[in-house]
Enzyme design. Structure first.
Site, short mmCIF file in Angstrom:
data_model
loop_
_atom_site.label_atom_id
_atom_site.label_comp_id
_atom_site.label_asym_id
_atom_site.label_seq_id
_atom_site.Cartn_x
_atom_site.Cartn_y
_atom_site.Cartn_z
N ARG A 107 32.39 26.38 -74.60
CA ARG A 107 32.57 25.16 -73.81
C ARG A 107 33.42 25.49 -72.59
O ARG A 107 34.53 26.02 -72.72
CB ARG A 107 33.26 24.09 -74.67
N HIS A 137 32.44 15.63 -77.09
CA HIS A 137 33.05 14.40 -76.58
C HIS A 137 33.66 14.57 -75.20
O HIS A 137 34.32 13.65 -74.71
CB HIS A 137 34.13 13.93 -77.56
N ASP A 141 30.01 9.68 -80.08
CA ASP A 141 30.29 10.60 -78.99
C ASP A 141 28.99 11.09 -78.38
O ASP A 141 27.90 10.66 -78.76
CB ASP A 141 31.18 11.76 -79.46
N ASP A 171 27.70 13.37 -83.36
CA ASP A 171 28.25 13.78 -84.64
C ASP A 171 29.58 13.10 -84.97
O ASP A 171 30.07 13.19 -86.10
CB ASP A 171 28.38 15.31 -84.74
N GLU A 180 36.74 15.19 -91.22
CA GLU A 180 37.88 15.62 -90.42
C GLU A 180 38.52 14.41 -89.76
O GLU A 180 37.85 13.39 -89.53
CB GLU A 180 37.45 16.61 -89.35
N SER A 199 39.20 14.06 -86.80
CA SER A 199 38.72 13.91 -85.43
C SER A 199 37.41 13.13 -85.37
O SER A 199 36.51 13.46 -84.63
CB SER A 199 38.55 15.28 -84.78
#
Length: 567
Positions: free
Chosen positions: A28, A123, A293, A297, A381, A383
């Site tokens: 990324r 995201h 997002d 996921d 998770e 997040s």
């Protein structure tokens, strides 16, 4: 196939030193780097393809999808051209290049593909000034394990050339098969453009009682819902599954047109960024709200009047109510998994159900091994990611359908379900604070010095008094994970401070963007007494935060007065 065979070219290149996948085979970076740096994307794609053993690569099938962000179409063309030149026999691609991350995992598993390439930065913002990413999923449908990521990185550091068919052109908008004759190839190269939703929807039909959900959304006294796709990949999925299949009114779904820049918004489903949904829910008109997002996921759940369900609570509540889902009634529940920073709310449910809990480092790839071995049925998770063994990825829409199934079965509101859960298991107050955009070298030294402090033997038993609260250190460590399946050891996954009342502080270094670093601070406190369940999390956790800041000196050492993002 018409005309002369398409040439296969070998293009000289030079390596980049910064193409180490950050976990799960993903790279990324700022979009401008992929778009502007010579051969930056081809280098990484070649490294991914070369990581697949040549015998497995020749003639194999792979899946390709994107979240529709800026540069995705160009990148998809390059992936196709390079896959053809590297001997891949067939590609399955979502129409217009669109496929959610859960859908890619689903298709890989359904057709037994060799793997998949997902063009997403999750995201993170899109557009020319945003971020872009390439993620590699392996044959089980899950993110690449560390051994594969390491192999990709090693190849990227020595790459000298890549193979490509620059004259190969595909029509991403046309459903069906497209075949191409390549030079020096015995078989034609095939691309199949598929509806991005259909195969995934068929899987969902086998998991849930769609009639029960449809009665909830379209029957008498229907539950009014508001679902925000945040202009990411989930728009087509929300419309086809929730509206067309399950009968929710069309105006239930908002921001469902995938946009290259996500409408200029941050496609992150939390209270900081999903403000359009939050304001709509605060009005009281809707009983259930959800946001996703960019690649589908991650998710967020809101109840009427904007009642927020934390990701850790959502995971625990789903675990406690799995009997509402036909899939789990049939398959049973073998175990749960959570990342170490995720709150321990799940553990209390597991104890009541007499099933094991596996505590892993952050990153979905660690759950894949557990699920493949039959140890884990549900995992999540903090997040905003939750999933089960139906796939090897976290799955936002699946989680939303689980919540709707629970509401249909229990005939309670979101808030009532959460409060009943707290009354039975207690409430875990929990917050995460992100210090973003830090210099990687500075964060290294902060974490190194902090580890020396908290792992020193003299730190055990130390007491910290904040106001009327006194916290005594019971245990500390630098979290280390030993995979129960293959024995792989993963070290230095975060610093834990556990106090005598079971409160926790966790410090973890994250470098998901690759260029800058983030220090994440997690605080957790448990309250059994129902009379203490209506407090503001940050007020409850403020003494722990004060201790964390005192120990780490993070504000003094970073020049920050506070975290960039609070979730």
């Amino acid at each position: 196939m018409e005309g002369s065979p398409i040439p296969v070219l070998t293009v000289p290149t030079a390596p980049y030193e910064d193409q180490r996948p950050t976990g799960g085979g993903g790279l990324r970076r700022p979009t401008g780097l992929f778009e502007g740096q010579r051969n930056y994307l081809p280098n990484f794609i070649q490294s991914v393809l070369s990581s697949i053993d040549l015998r497995d690569r020749q003639g194999c099938t792979m899946v390709v999808g994107s979240d529709g962000r800026y540069f995705s179409r160009t990148a998809t063309e390059i992936v196709v051209q390079m896959a053809a030149a590297n001997g891949i026999g067939r590609l399955i691609i979502g129409q217009n290049g669109i496929l959610s991350t859960p859908a890619v995992s689903c298709i890989i598993r359904k057709i037994k593909a060799a793997g998949g390439i997902i063009l997403t930065a999750s995201h993170c913002p899109g557009g020319p000034g945003g971020e872009f990413g390439v993620k590699f999923n392996v044959a089980n449908g899950g993110p690449a394990p560390d051994v594969v990521s390491d192999k990709i990185y090693q190849i990227s550091k020595t790459i000298e050339e890549y193979a490509i068919c620059p004259d190969l052109r595909i029509d991403l908008s046309r459903l069906g098969r497209q075949e191409f004759d390549l030079e020096n190839k015995f078989k034609p190269f095939r691309v199949e453009i598929v509806d991005p939703v259909d195969i995934y929807l068929n899987l969902l039909r086998t998991i849930f009682d769609f009639n029960a959900i449809k009665s909830l959304l379209a029957g008498p006294g229907q539950l009014k819902i508001r679902v925000d796709a945040m202009h990411g990949v989930m728009g087509p999925y929300v419309r086809k599954v929730l509206c067309d299949e399950l009968g929710a009114p069309a105006n239930s779904a908002i921001n469902c047109v995938p946009l290259e820049d996500f409408g200029g918004q941050h496609p992150d489903p939390n209270l900081t960024y999903a403000t359009t949904l939050l304001e709509a829910m605060k009005g009281g008109e809707y009983g259930f709200g959800a946001a996703f997002d960019a690649d589908g996921d991650r998710y967020m759940i809101l109840g009427q009047n904007g009642f927020f369900v934390s990701p850790s609570d959502s995971l625990a509540i789903i675990a406690a109510n799995l009997s509402c889902i036909p899939y789990f009634r049939q398959m049973g529940v073998r175990g749960f998994g959570r990342s170490m920073p995720t709150s321990m709310a799940l553990d209390r449910v597991a104890k009541s159900m007499k099933v094991p809990v596996y505590e892993t480092p952050a990153g979905w790839r660690f759950f894949s091994n557990l699920m493949d071995s039959g140890r884990c049925s549900l995992c999540g998770e903090e997040s905003f990611g939750t999933g089960s063994d139906h796939l090897r990825e976290k799955d936002g829409l699946w989680a939303v359908l689980v919540w709707l199934s629970i509401i249909a079965a229990r005939k309670q509101s979101v808030e009532e379900i959460v409060r009943d859960h707290w009354a039975k298991f207690g409430r875990h107050y929990y917050c995460r604070f992100d210090y973003e955009g830090l210099e990687p070298k500075a964060t290294y030294y902060i974490m190194r010095d902090l580890e020396a402090v908290v792992t020193d033997k003299s730190f055990i038993g130390q007491q910290f008094a904040v106001g009327s609260h006194v916290y005594s250190v019971a245990k500390t460590d630098s979290f280390e994970y030993v995979d129960p399946v293959d024995g792989t050891v993963t070290k230095k996954q975060g610093l834990r401070i556990i106090f005598s009342d079971a409160s926790r502080l966790i410090f973890r270094l994250s470098s998901s963007s690759g260029m800058r670093a983030t220090i994440r601070l997690y605080a957790e406190s448990y309250e059994r007494d129902p009379s203490g369940h209506d407090q503001e999390p940050q007020a409850v956790l403020s003494p722990l935060i004060a201790i964390a800041l005192k120990i780490s000196q993070i504000h003094e050492r970073t020049g920050r007065r506070g975290p960039t993002v609070i979730t």
